[in-house]
Design an enzyme around this catalytic site. Structure first.
Site, PDB file in Angstrom:
ATOM      1  N   GLY A  17       0.671  -1.159  -0.170  1.00  0.00           N
ATOM      2  CA  GLY A  17       0.179   0.044   0.051  1.00  0.00           C
ATOM      3  C   GLY A  17       0.859   1.233  -0.002  1.00  0.00           C
TER       4      GLY A  17
ATOM      5  N   LYS B  87      11.329   1.803  11.519  1.00  0.00           N
ATOM      6  CA  LYS B  87      11.114   1.746  12.723  1.00  0.00           C
ATOM      7  C   LYS B  87      10.776   3.375  13.249  1.00  0.00           C
ATOM      8  CE  LYS B  87      13.897  -2.146  14.095  1.00  0.00           C
ATOM      9  NZ  LYS B  87      14.878  -2.767  14.604  1.00  0.00           N
TER      10      LYS B  87
ATOM     11  N   SER C 158      16.821  -7.292  17.812  1.00  0.00           N
ATOM     12  CA  SER C 158      16.983  -5.804  18.195  1.00  0.00           C
ATOM     13  C   SER C 158      16.075  -5.404  19.419  1.00  0.00           C
ATOM     14  CB  SER C 158      16.303  -4.958  16.891  1.00  0.00           C
ATOM     15  OG  SER C 158      14.843  -5.327  16.718  1.00  0.00           O
TER      16      SER C 158
END
Length: 782
Positions: free
Chosen positions: A369, A733, A690
């Site tokens: 998208g 992020k 992470s």
């Protein structure tokens, strides 16, 4: 003299001797009353003839039981045969004899006097019985009448045979004569020979005549059918030739095949084919000319030639790229994505300067998208090229890329050749969607087939299995799309220039909605721009509560849903336009929010911390929780963590225990408490290292009983000795942190270089804190 006695008088030459030399007959038995030549070549038969000639001139002709026997003895012969008188002998140059025999009477072997070389037997002459009476006369007439029908329809029966049949006066001889000329097997003929009762013999022969008539009827029907087919084919052929001649006289086109052949030949002449290709195509054209339209090969060759003719063989037109126009098109078609546009414009600039289209393969990687497919269309518009898109998601058959061989029924070229035939341009823009979702099965590995297509060193001589001709596809600009690079085979990834597309923040979604999505959605719903009004707060509320993904696909669906409800309400007279949308009205149109409020995911008490995660669908925030229970030391993990994440949690637990005393945690805290670490939501799989520093922060916050600062998120791998190691996906992020209104991000110092790839408007309002040790993290968050 008594006439009955006269009838019973037998001529002297019809009385056979009681001792006969036997000549074995292997073919068919011979009947009495005929004159026949016989070739004698074998030593055994020559001896028999010589011995018979030396005595009384009679021989016995007896059928062998086995047709294929080479040296028969008396035991190999039937018991009943025919006695014959040797009329004449002619010596042959090769030592053999040609003898003429007159068959006389049937005889039965009473006793074998000599079993071989030659066979000599004691013979008993046999006479016909029951050959008088009305029934025999009626049978005789039936035999002659039926046989006349057979002889009239069979050219093998000569006129002489018909006359002989009529002139025979004895009923038994008539039956013998007819049996001898019918096509019966040897056993049936031997049965006729062995039947002394003339009436019975005639009935047997009559049955055989009926069988012969039935066979002739079947033969005649088959012959009639064949003749009809031949006549029909000949008639059609002559009519077609006449029609062809008439059309030529009138100046009209010929038959379908001729016109098709002319069309293909003219088309091939007009196409600029390379010499080696032209030679192969002309061979196929000659094969087509020799193939009948009814043959399956006709359509196969025609489709093949049509495919070859339909391809763009000529040299492509040189690129006419205006870099400023390309920039305007990209800006007009897409909001934001400045770094992506920069990369594409750099790529096009190199293409302009090199004047070389080879090696042009772009891979757009990003969440669903975000506009990967529409970017491909914009590249085609910027270049002024034709655009062709196909998806390879879930494709398992290599033939979808390289085509089927023509030996298969329904064979087709692969997607590459099909696309070139559709766009009719040798240097178009090809978009290969979902390249990370290629499959493999028993039909082959499509990713391996793509290696040749996407290799600039090989694709100048690409051979499709169906086409089986070299075709240069190096002029194609390939644009591929993927959600995740991890599943793309390494050799395939090496051939592509990767451009990452991150997700959108709320401000970008709002701008995209105003500029593109709202006008498009209103048009689909049949509403005017003036009938629905949105303010910025409402648009941000839609993004926060109903479309918190990286792309704008769900955002567009939410707008469509709102506009459909307004369209219905307008028709029912329940609303008045313009409708002014507000955050308070959203539940009425969209239902309950799909995502929880942002303040529910903030840090409120000890044992909580916010981490940042990367997924194939964009970045996301993780709220990590820890709880303590009094009791024996234990460390429990929940939240569907992967193996790597569990190891990272254990490292964080060990590290925090080793430093806890430095931060005011009692020495026996971990021995006297059971620690439970959880990462919501429990149904979603999570993995990766992470979250190491986030889990360590959560555990230390729990042990100290002190909450960390709000609006702080972190990412980084933790080593056992407290070093913060680099991670991936910092850009995604950061976008997720921006959507969640995070003010401070702690990240590994080794990832400082990645900050340059993050757009300025995304970084705006966020403080980035690079850290290399866990001690720095602790100092910052507490």
């Amino acid at each position: 003299m008594d006439t009955d006695n006269l009838r019973n008088i037998v001529p002297a030459d019809h009385i056979i001797p009681t001792r006969l030399v036997v000549i074995p007959v292997t073919g068919r038995p011979l009947y009495p009353g005929i004159f026949i030549p016989m070739m004698v070549t074998g030593e055994r038969d020559l001896k028999a003839v010589q011995e018979a000639s030396a005595s009384d001139g009679f021989v016995g002709l007896v059928l062998t039981r086995d047709e294929d026997i080479d040296d028969p003895t008396a035991e190999d012969l039937f018991e009943i045969g025919t006695a014959a008188r040797i009329v004449k002998k002619i010596n042959l140059p090769d030592g053999g004899l040609n003898i003429f025999l007159q068959t006389v009477k049937r005889f039965r072997v009473k006793k074998v006097l000599k079993s071989s070389s030659p066979i000599v037997v004691a013979a008993e002459q046999l006479e016909d019985t029951n050959y008088q009476g009305d029934e025999v006369k009626a049978l005789t007439r039936s035999l002659i009448g039926e046989m006349k029908q057979v002889s009239e329809n069979n050219p093998l029966f000569s006129e002489e045979m018909r006359l002989n049949m009529v002139n025979i006066d004895h009923p038994g001889k008539i039956a013998d004569f007819i049996a001898s000329i019918l096509n019966l097997d040897r056993d049936a003929q031997q049965n006729v020979l062995e039947t002394m009762d003339v009436r019975t013999r005639m009935e047997m022969v009559l049955v055989h005549i009926k069988q012969e008539q039935e066979l002739m009827r079947i033969q005649k029907r088959i012959q009639t059918q064949i003749n009809e087919k031949i006549e029909k084919s000949q008639r059609e052929y002559f009519l077609k030739e006449q029609l062809k001649a008439i059309k030529e006289e009138l100046g009209m086109s010929g038959d379908a095949k001729s016109s098709e052949l002319k069309r293909l030949r003219d088309a091939i002449e007009s196409v600029d084919l390379p010499d080696d290709v032209r030679e192969s195509v002309e061979q196929e054209l000659e094969k087509f000319a020799l193939t009948e339209p009814q043959s399956p090969e006709f359509a196969i060759i025609r489709n093949y030639l049509d495919t070859v003719i339909g391809l763009p063989w000529g040299e492509p037109a040189p690129d006419d790229i205006d870099i400023n126009r390309a920039s305007e098109i990209l800006e007009k078609d897409h909001y934001g994505l400045d770094d992506v546009k920069e990369r594409i414009l750099e790529f096009l600039s190199v293409r302009i300067l090199r004047k070389d289209t080879k090696g042009s393969i772009i891979c757009l990687v990003g969440p669903p998208g975000v506009g990967k497919t529409s970017i491909g269309r914009s590249i085609a518009r910027a270049l002024g090229k034709e655009f062709f898109r196909f998806s390879v998601g879930g494709m398992r058959d290599e033939a979808e890329i390289k085509g089927h061989r023509r030996t298969y029924v329904g064979a087709m070229p692969g997607k590459i050749i099909q696309g070139l035939k559709i766009v009719k341009d040798r240097a178009p823009v090809f978009m290969i969607d979902e390249i990370d979702k290629l499959g493999s099965g028993i039909q082959g590995d499509p990713s391996s087939a793509l290696l040749e297509v996407l290799d600039p060193e090989q694709n100048s001589d690409f051979r499709d299995h169906y086409l089986d001709l070299p075709f240069d596809v190096s002029g194609i600009l390939f644009v591929t799309t993927a959600n995740n690079m991890d599943t793309i085979p390494g050799p395939l990834l090496d051939r592509m220039e990767v451009i990452r597309i991150s997700g959108y923040i709320n401000e970008e979604k709002t701008a995209i909605a105003r500029k593109y999505l709202i006008p498009k959605s209103l048009t689909k719903a049949g509403l005017k721009r003036s009938e629905v009004k949105y303010n910025k707060t409402t648009l941000i509320a839609i993004a926060d509560r109903y479309a918190r993904e990286a792309g704008v696909r769900n955002y567009e669906k939410a707008l469509d849903r709102i506009h459909r409800k307004i369209a219905r309400a307008k028709l029912e007279g329940k609303v008045e336009t313009p409708v002014k949308m507000s955050p308070e009205l959203l539940p009425q149109y969209l239902g309950h929010p799909s995502f929880e409020e942002l303040n529910e995911r903030t840090v409120e008490r000890p044992g909580m911390a916010i981490g940042l995660a990367w997924t194939p669908y964009g970045g996301d925030t993780l709220l990590i929780e820890a709880a303590q229970l009094p009791g024996k030391e234990a460390f429990k993990l929940t939240g569907k963590m992967g193996e790597v994440m569990q190891e990272s949690a254990n490292i964080a637990y060990t590290y925090v225990r080793s430093i806890a005393s430095e931060y005011g945690v009692s020495a026996d805290f971990f021995e006297t408490h059971s620690i439970h670490l959880h990462i919501p939501a429990g149904a979603i799989p999570k993995d990766g290292p992470s979250a190491g520093i986030t889990m360590a922060t959560t555990l230390l916050s729990l042990a100290r009983g002190k909450a960390i600062r709000k609006n702080v998120a972190m990412t980084g791998e933790l080593s056992l000795l407290g070093a913060v190691l680099p991670i991936g996906g910092l850009k995604e992020k950061t976008v997720a942190a921006k959507r969640s209104r995070i003010k401070t991000i702690l990240f590994p110092k080794a990832n400082e270089k990645d900050l340059e790839d993050i757009p300025q408007h995304v970084k705006k309002g966020i403080r980035f804190v690079p850290v290399s040790r866990m001690e720095e993290v602790i100092a910052e968050v507490f």
